[in-house]
Design a protein around this motif. Structure first.
Motif, mmCIF file in Angstrom:
data_model
loop_
_atom_site.group_PDB
_atom_site.id
_atom_site.type_symbol
_atom_site.label_atom_id
_atom_site.label_comp_id
_atom_site.label_asym_id
_atom_site.label_seq_id
_atom_site.Cartn_x
_atom_site.Cartn_y
_atom_site.Cartn_z
ATOM 1 N N TRP A 119 0.742 -1.072 0.083
ATOM 2 C CA TRP A 119 -0.180 -0.073 0.062
ATOM 3 C C TRP A 119 0.929 1.285 -0.054
ATOM 4 N N PHE A 120 0.533 2.356 -0.986
ATOM 5 C CA PHE A 120 1.309 3.395 -1.138
ATOM 6 C C PHE A 120 0.239 4.693 -0.757
ATOM 7 N N ARG A 121 0.720 5.750 -0.511
ATOM 8 C CA ARG A 121 -0.108 6.970 -0.702
ATOM 9 C C ARG A 121 0.604 8.168 -1.077
ATOM 10 N N GLN A 122 -0.087 9.084 -1.557
ATOM 11 C CA GLN A 122 0.462 10.480 -2.228
ATOM 12 C C GLN A 122 -0.386 11.512 -1.868
ATOM 13 N N ALA A 123 0.134 12.349 -1.126
ATOM 14 C CA ALA A 123 -0.547 13.669 -0.594
ATOM 15 C C ALA A 123 -0.195 14.837 -1.685
ATOM 16 N N PRO A 124 -1.093 15.707 -1.857
ATOM 17 C CA PRO A 124 -0.815 16.792 -2.854
ATOM 18 C C PRO A 124 0.729 17.636 -2.508
ATOM 19 N N GLY A 125 1.339 17.391 -3.696
ATOM 20 C CA GLY A 125 2.541 18.213 -3.623
ATOM 21 C C GLY A 125 3.643 17.321 -2.985
ATOM 22 N N LYS A 126 3.434 16.069 -2.533
ATOM 23 C CA LYS A 126 4.300 15.259 -1.995
ATOM 24 C C LYS A 126 4.593 13.934 -2.862
ATOM 25 N N GLU A 127 5.786 13.297 -2.432
ATOM 26 C CA GLU A 127 6.170 12.108 -3.297
ATOM 27 C C GLU A 127 5.247 11.085 -2.854
ATOM 28 N N ARG A 128 5.114 9.891 -3.624
ATOM 29 C CA ARG A 128 4.472 8.745 -3.329
ATOM 30 C C ARG A 128 5.296 8.033 -2.206
ATOM 31 N N GLU A 129 4.638 7.661 -1.012
ATOM 32 C CA GLU A 129 5.477 7.007 -0.016
ATOM 33 C C GLU A 129 4.733 5.575 0.315
ATOM 34 N N GLY A 130 5.706 4.540 0.646
ATOM 35 C CA GLY A 130 5.248 3.243 1.037
ATOM 36 C C GLY A 130 4.603 3.380 2.312
ATOM 37 N N VAL A 131 3.471 2.611 2.642
ATOM 38 C CA VAL A 131 2.683 2.667 3.848
ATOM 39 C C VAL A 131 2.751 1.247 4.655
ATOM 40 N N SER A 132 2.726 0.180 3.805
ATOM 41 C CA SER A 132 2.990 -1.130 4.239
ATOM 42 C C SER A 132 2.666 -2.132 3.322
ATOM 43 N N CYS A 133 3.303 -3.350 3.696
ATOM 44 C CA CYS A 133 3.297 -4.479 2.716
ATOM 45 C C CYS A 133 2.980 -5.531 3.487
ATOM 46 N N ILE A 134 2.688 -6.530 2.628
ATOM 47 C CA ILE A 134 2.355 -8.093 3.051
ATOM 48 C C ILE A 134 2.705 -9.232 1.683
ATOM 49 N N SER A 135 3.369 -10.121 2.628
ATOM 50 C CA SER A 135 3.919 -11.331 1.737
ATOM 51 C C SER A 135 2.471 -11.979 1.087
ATOM 52 N N ASP A 136 3.061 -13.072 0.013
ATOM 53 C CA ASP A 136 1.752 -13.645 -0.598
ATOM 54 C C ASP A 136 0.977 -14.437 0.365
ATOM 55 N N ASN A 137 1.527 -15.108 1.308
ATOM 56 C CA ASN A 137 0.816 -15.799 2.190
ATOM 57 C C ASN A 137 0.293 -15.256 3.645
ATOM 58 N N GLY A 138 0.798 -13.847 3.686
ATOM 59 C CA GLY A 138 0.363 -13.164 4.708
ATOM 60 C C GLY A 138 1.240 -13.347 5.869
ATOM 61 N N GLY A 139 2.452 -14.026 6.121
ATOM 62 C CA GLY A 139 3.297 -14.549 6.859
ATOM 63 C C GLY A 139 4.420 -13.246 7.238
ATOM 64 N N TYR A 140 4.371 -12.255 6.299
ATOM 65 C CA TYR A 140 5.432 -11.178 6.632
ATOM 66 C C TYR A 140 4.738 -9.975 6.245
ATOM 67 N N THR A 141 4.556 -9.061 7.339
ATOM 68 C CA THR A 141 4.152 -7.572 7.063
ATOM 69 C C THR A 141 5.117 -6.611 7.457
ATOM 70 N N ASP A 142 4.942 -5.476 7.005
ATOM 71 C CA ASP A 142 5.837 -4.253 7.538
ATOM 72 C C ASP A 142 5.022 -3.118 7.385
ATOM 73 N N TYR A 143 5.636 -1.909 8.335
ATOM 74 C CA TYR A 143 4.974 -0.731 8.175
ATOM 75 C C TYR A 143 5.816 0.386 7.849
ATOM 76 N N ALA A 144 5.398 1.512 7.511
ATOM 77 C CA ALA A 144 6.055 2.607 7.651
ATOM 78 C C ALA A 144 6.065 3.357 9.044
ATOM 79 N N ASP A 145 7.103 3.890 9.554
ATOM 80 C CA ASP A 145 7.178 4.271 10.917
ATOM 81 C C ASP A 145 5.967 5.046 11.230
ATOM 82 N N SER A 146 5.395 5.954 10.411
ATOM 83 C CA SER A 146 4.457 7.120 10.576
ATOM 84 C C SER A 146 3.032 6.087 10.678
ATOM 85 N N VAL A 147 3.015 4.941 10.429
ATOM 86 C CA VAL A 147 1.829 4.343 10.456
ATOM 87 C C VAL A 147 1.835 3.261 11.543
ATOM 88 N N THR A 148 3.033 2.642 12.038
ATOM 89 C CA THR A 148 2.959 1.747 12.720
ATOM 90 C C THR A 148 2.391 2.062 14.081
#
Length: 127
Positions: free
Chosen positions: A36-65
Protein backbone atom coordinates in the motif's frame (compact mmCIF):
# COMPACT_ATOMS: atom_id res chain seq x y z
CA UNK A 1 -7.06 -7.78 -18.24
CA UNK A 2 -5.03 -7.56 -15.04
CA UNK A 3 -6.50 -5.01 -12.69
CA UNK A 4 -6.31 -3.83 -9.09
CA UNK A 5 -9.20 -1.82 -7.70
CA UNK A 6 -9.06 0.06 -4.41
CA UNK A 7 -12.16 1.00 -2.43
CA UNK A 8 -13.16 2.15 1.04
CA UNK A 9 -11.77 5.67 1.03
CA UNK A 10 -13.72 8.69 2.16
CA UNK A 11 -13.93 11.59 4.58
CA UNK A 12 -13.33 10.81 8.24
CA UNK A 13 -12.75 12.89 11.35
CA UNK A 14 -9.43 12.81 13.20
CA UNK A 15 -9.30 9.75 15.42
CA UNK A 16 -11.64 7.83 13.16
CA UNK A 17 -11.09 4.61 11.22
CA UNK A 18 -11.39 3.33 7.68
CA UNK A 19 -10.76 0.01 6.00
CA UNK A 20 -9.41 0.07 2.48
CA UNK A 21 -9.79 -2.89 0.15
CA UNK A 22 -7.68 -3.87 -2.84
CA UNK A 23 -9.39 -6.36 -5.12
CA UNK A 24 -7.75 -8.10 -8.03
CA UNK A 25 -9.33 -9.17 -11.27
CA UNK A 26 -7.80 -11.05 -14.15
CA UNK A 27 -5.14 -12.68 -11.96
CA UNK A 28 -4.70 -14.56 -8.71
CA UNK A 29 -3.60 -12.23 -5.98
CA UNK A 30 -2.02 -14.97 -3.83
CA UNK A 31 0.84 -15.18 -6.33
CA UNK A 32 1.90 -11.66 -5.37
CA UNK A 33 3.20 -9.68 -2.46
CA UNK A 34 1.18 -6.50 -2.02
CA UNK A 35 2.08 -2.99 -0.98
CA UNK A 36 0.00 0.00 0.00
CA UNK A 37 1.28 3.44 -0.94
CA UNK A 38 -0.08 6.93 -0.54
CA UNK A 39 0.48 10.29 -2.16
CA UNK A 40 -0.54 13.60 -0.67
CA UNK A 41 -0.81 16.77 -2.77
CA UNK A 42 2.61 18.18 -3.51
CA UNK A 43 4.40 15.20 -1.98
CA UNK A 44 6.11 12.11 -3.32
CA UNK A 45 4.42 8.74 -3.22
CA UNK A 46 5.42 6.88 -0.06
CA UNK A 47 5.16 3.29 1.04
CA UNK A 48 2.69 2.64 3.85
CA UNK A 49 2.69 -1.12 4.34
CA UNK A 50 3.33 -4.43 2.64
CA UNK A 51 2.30 -8.07 3.03
CA UNK A 52 3.75 -11.28 1.61
CA UNK A 53 1.76 -13.61 -0.63
CA UNK A 54 0.77 -15.91 2.25
CA UNK A 55 0.39 -13.12 4.82
CA UNK A 56 3.32 -14.36 6.89
CA UNK A 57 5.36 -11.18 6.52
CA UNK A 58 4.15 -7.64 7.03
CA UNK A 59 5.90 -4.33 7.44
CA UNK A 60 4.87 -0.73 8.03
CA UNK A 61 6.17 2.77 7.64
CA UNK A 62 7.14 4.33 10.97
CA UNK A 63 4.42 6.95 10.56
CA UNK A 64 1.63 4.34 10.64
CA UNK A 65 3.06 1.63 12.90
CA UNK A 66 0.62 0.84 15.68
CA UNK A 67 -2.29 2.48 13.85
CA UNK A 68 -2.59 0.61 10.52
CA UNK A 69 -3.03 -3.12 10.00
CA UNK A 70 -2.55 -4.88 6.67
CA UNK A 71 -4.18 -8.24 6.00
CA UNK A 72 -5.31 -10.38 3.12
CA UNK A 73 -7.97 -12.92 2.23
CA UNK A 74 -6.66 -14.89 -0.73
CA UNK A 75 -9.96 -16.74 -0.98
CA UNK A 76 -11.58 -13.40 -1.81
CA UNK A 77 -8.61 -12.22 -3.89
CA UNK A 78 -8.47 -9.11 -1.70
CA UNK A 79 -5.98 -7.27 0.50
CA UNK A 80 -7.08 -4.87 3.24
CA UNK A 81 -5.62 -1.91 5.07
CA UNK A 82 -7.31 -1.13 8.36
CA UNK A 83 -6.51 2.44 9.39
CA UNK A 84 -7.17 3.49 12.98
CA UNK A 85 -6.66 6.74 14.86
CA UNK A 86 -6.44 8.64 11.61
CA UNK A 87 -4.70 12.00 11.54
CA UNK A 88 -4.92 14.92 9.12
CA UNK A 89 -1.43 13.97 7.94
CA UNK A 90 -2.85 10.68 6.64
CA UNK A 91 -4.83 12.56 4.00
CA UNK A 92 -3.75 11.24 0.61
CA UNK A 93 -4.69 9.09 -2.33
CA UNK A 94 -4.01 5.49 -1.35
CA UNK A 95 -2.83 2.94 -3.90
CA UNK A 96 -2.30 -0.78 -3.76
CA UNK A 97 0.33 -2.48 -5.89
CA UNK A 98 1.31 -6.06 -6.65
CA UNK A 99 4.88 -7.36 -6.80
CA UNK A 100 5.97 -10.64 -8.39
CA UNK A 101 9.15 -10.76 -6.33
CA UNK A 102 9.16 -11.48 -2.59
CA UNK A 103 9.27 -8.26 -0.60
CA UNK A 104 10.77 -9.78 2.56
CA UNK A 105 14.21 -8.33 3.11
CA UNK A 106 13.76 -5.78 0.33
CA UNK A 107 13.19 -2.08 0.19
CA UNK A 108 9.45 -2.77 -0.11
CA UNK A 109 8.70 0.97 -0.12
CA UNK A 110 10.45 1.30 -3.49
CA UNK A 111 7.66 1.70 -6.04
CA UNK A 112 9.89 0.28 -8.78
CA UNK A 113 9.58 -3.21 -7.25
CA UNK A 114 5.88 -3.40 -8.14
CA UNK A 115 4.38 -4.63 -11.37
CA UNK A 116 0.71 -3.66 -11.17
CA UNK A 117 -1.01 -0.65 -9.64
CA UNK A 118 -4.55 0.36 -8.88
CA UNK A 119 -6.04 3.76 -9.64
CA UNK A 120 -6.21 4.85 -6.01
CA UNK A 121 -8.83 5.84 -3.46
CA UNK A 122 -9.00 9.21 -1.71
CA UNK A 123 -8.74 9.37 2.08
CA UNK A 124 -9.42 12.72 3.71
CA UNK A 125 -9.02 13.22 7.44
CA UNK A 126 -10.59 16.47 8.56
CA UNK A 127 -12.91 17.87 11.17
Amino acid sequence: QLQLVESGGGLVQPGGSLRLSCAASGFTLDDYDIGWFRQAPGKEREGVSCISDNGGYTDYADSVTGRFIISRDNGKNTVYLRMNNLKPGDTAVYYCAAAQIPLYGSNWYDALLYDYWGQGTQVTVSS
